[in-house]
Design a protein around this motif. Structure first.
Motif, PDB file in Angstrom:
ATOM      1  N   LEU A 261      43.254  33.901  37.800  1.00  0.00           N
ATOM      2  CA  LEU A 261      42.077  35.098  37.344  1.00  0.00           C
ATOM      3  C   LEU A 261      42.396  36.184  38.220  1.00  0.00           C
ATOM      4  O   LEU A 261      42.146  37.269  38.049  1.00  0.00           O
ATOM      5  N   THR A 262      42.654  35.724  39.696  1.00  0.00           N
ATOM      6  CA  THR A 262      42.566  36.722  40.643  1.00  0.00           C
ATOM      7  C   THR A 262      43.908  37.583  40.442  1.00  0.00           C
ATOM      8  O   THR A 262      43.757  39.017  40.675  1.00  0.00           O
ATOM      9  N   ILE A 263      45.062  37.281  39.777  1.00  0.00           N
ATOM     10  CA  ILE A 263      46.233  37.932  39.997  1.00  0.00           C
ATOM     11  C   ILE A 263      45.939  38.890  38.697  1.00  0.00           C
ATOM     12  O   ILE A 263      46.501  39.967  38.648  1.00  0.00           O
TER      13      ILE A 263
ATOM     14  N   VAL B 189      43.645  35.333  49.167  1.00  0.00           N
ATOM     15  CA  VAL B 189      44.505  35.904  48.009  1.00  0.00           C
ATOM     16  C   VAL B 189      43.365  36.941  47.234  1.00  0.00           C
ATOM     17  O   VAL B 189      43.815  37.763  46.969  1.00  0.00           O
ATOM     18  N   ASP B 190      42.162  36.265  47.219  1.00  0.00           N
ATOM     19  CA  ASP B 190      41.102  37.055  46.542  1.00  0.00           C
ATOM     20  C   ASP B 190      40.820  38.287  47.287  1.00  0.00           C
ATOM     21  O   ASP B 190      40.667  39.357  46.648  1.00  0.00           O
ATOM     22  N   VAL B 191      40.751  38.360  48.720  1.00  0.00           N
ATOM     23  CA  VAL B 191      40.368  39.456  49.468  1.00  0.00           C
ATOM     24  C   VAL B 191      41.457  40.417  49.566  1.00  0.00           C
ATOM     25  O   VAL B 191      41.173  41.619  49.459  1.00  0.00           O
ATOM     26  N   LEU B 192      42.732  39.968  49.482  1.00  0.00           N
ATOM     27  CA  LEU B 192      44.012  40.834  49.434  1.00  0.00           C
ATOM     28  C   LEU B 192      44.176  41.524  48.294  1.00  0.00           C
ATOM     29  O   LEU B 192      44.497  42.719  48.173  1.00  0.00           O
ATOM     30  N   CYS B 193      43.779  40.824  47.171  1.00  0.00           N
ATOM     31  CA  CYS B 193      43.790  41.400  45.689  1.00  0.00           C
ATOM     32  C   CYS B 193      42.785  42.679  45.697  1.00  0.00           C
ATOM     33  O   CYS B 193      43.205  43.586  45.032  1.00  0.00           O
TER      34      CYS B 193
END
Length: 241
Positions: free
Chosen positions: A55-57, A122-126
Motif C-alpha cells: 500500500l505504501t508503494i 519506507v513509509d516515512v521515505l515515501c
C-alpha cells in the motif's frame, strides 16, 4: 494505553471499523474522511493478503503520478490550452487516494501485526518523496500562472512545507509533545490548515477552479509553516530550559 490487536478484533476477520479504530489521526478532515477511506483500503488489502508496504508503494506511485501530471500541464493550463478543471480533478482524485493509502498501510500493519521498523522507514521515505512532488506541482503552477514569482519564495515554500512532516514524526515516541493540547472543535477547525488531507483537498480545488490563486496558496503556506517552525523552536527551547 492502546489495547492489543487481539482485544480489538478477531485476527482473521477485522471490519472497516476495526481498522479505523487504530488510525493515528492527522486532523479533523483526515480522521473524518481519509482515515475511513484508508480503512476500506486496509480491509481489501487484508482480504487479498497484501502487506502494508504494498500500500505504501502504491501510495507513492499514485502521488507522484498526480503531481508529475500537474507539473507537466502547468504551462498548457496557464496558456489556456488545457482546461484547469481537468488537471484539478486528476490532482484531487490522485492525491486523495494516495493519502488514503498512506493512512491504510499503518492501519493494516497495526491490525494484522505486520508492523516493522523497516516498513516504518519506507513509509516515512515515501511520504517525503510524495510531498516533494506535491510541492513541485504547486510551485510549478504558481510560476506558470505568475512568471514573476520570486525564486526565493518557491524555495522557502519548499523548505517550510517539510515542517509538517518533520513535526509529525517528532510527535511520536517518548519525547512527543504538543504546543496545543485542546481537542475542542474550534481548535480542530483552526488546525485544518495543518491537516494534510484538508490541505491537498483545498489545493486541488484551487488548481481546478482558480489556478491563478496558487501563488497566494504558496505565500499562505510559507507564512503558516514558517511561523509554526519558529513557534515550535521557541516552545521546545522553553521546555528544555
Amino acid at each position: 494505553m492502546t489495547p492489543s490487536v487481539s482485544t480489538l478484533v478477531e485476527p482473521s476477520r477485522p471490519t472497516v471499523a476495526d481498522f479505523h479504530r487504530v488510525n493515528r489521526g492527522g486532523g479533523l478532515f483526515s480522521e473524518s474522511v481519509s482515515q475511513w477511506i484508508g480503512a476500506v483500503f486496509a480491509l481489501v488489502a487484508q482480504r487479498l493478503g497484501l502487506r502494508p508496504t504494498a500500500l505504501t508503494i502504491t501510495n507513492l506511485v499514485l502521488g507522484l503520478a498526480a503531481s508529475v501530471t500537474v507539473v507537466a500541464l502547468a504551462g498548457p493550463v496557464a496558456a489556456g490550452d488545457v482546461p484547469a478543471w481537468v488537471v484539478g480533478l486528476l490532482a484531487l482524485v490522485g492525491w486523495q487516494i494516495a493519502y488514503a493509502l498512506d493512512c491504510a498501510d499503518g492501519q493494516l500493519a497495526r491490525v494484522t501485526g505486520q508492523g516493522s521498523a523497516a516498513g516504518a522507514r519506507v513509509d516515512v521515505l515515501c511520504d517525503v518523496a510524495a510531498q516533494i512532488a506535491l510541492v513541485a506541482a504547486l510551485g510549478a503552477t504558481a510560476v506558470a500562472q505568475r512568471p514573476e514569482t520570486p525564486t526565493w519564495l518557491v524555495a522557502t515554500f519548499a523548505g517550510t512545507w517539510m515542517v509538517n512532516l518533520v513535526t509529525s514524526v517528532m510527535q511520536s515516541g517518548p519525547n512527543a509533545a504538543s504546543m496545543v493540547t485542546s481537542t475542542s472543535l474550534p481548535v480542530r477547525l483552526v488546525k485544518l490548515i495543518r491537516d494534510y488531507g484538508a490541505v491537498i483537498f483545498v489545493a486541488a480545488l484551487v488548481l481546478a477552479f482558480a489556478p491563478a490563486l496558487t501563488f497566494w496558496v504558496v505565500v499562505a503556506f510559507t507564512v503558516v509553516n514558517g511561523g509554526f517552525l519558529l513557534a515550535s523552536i521557541a516552545f521546545s527551547a522553553r521546555a528544555s530550559l
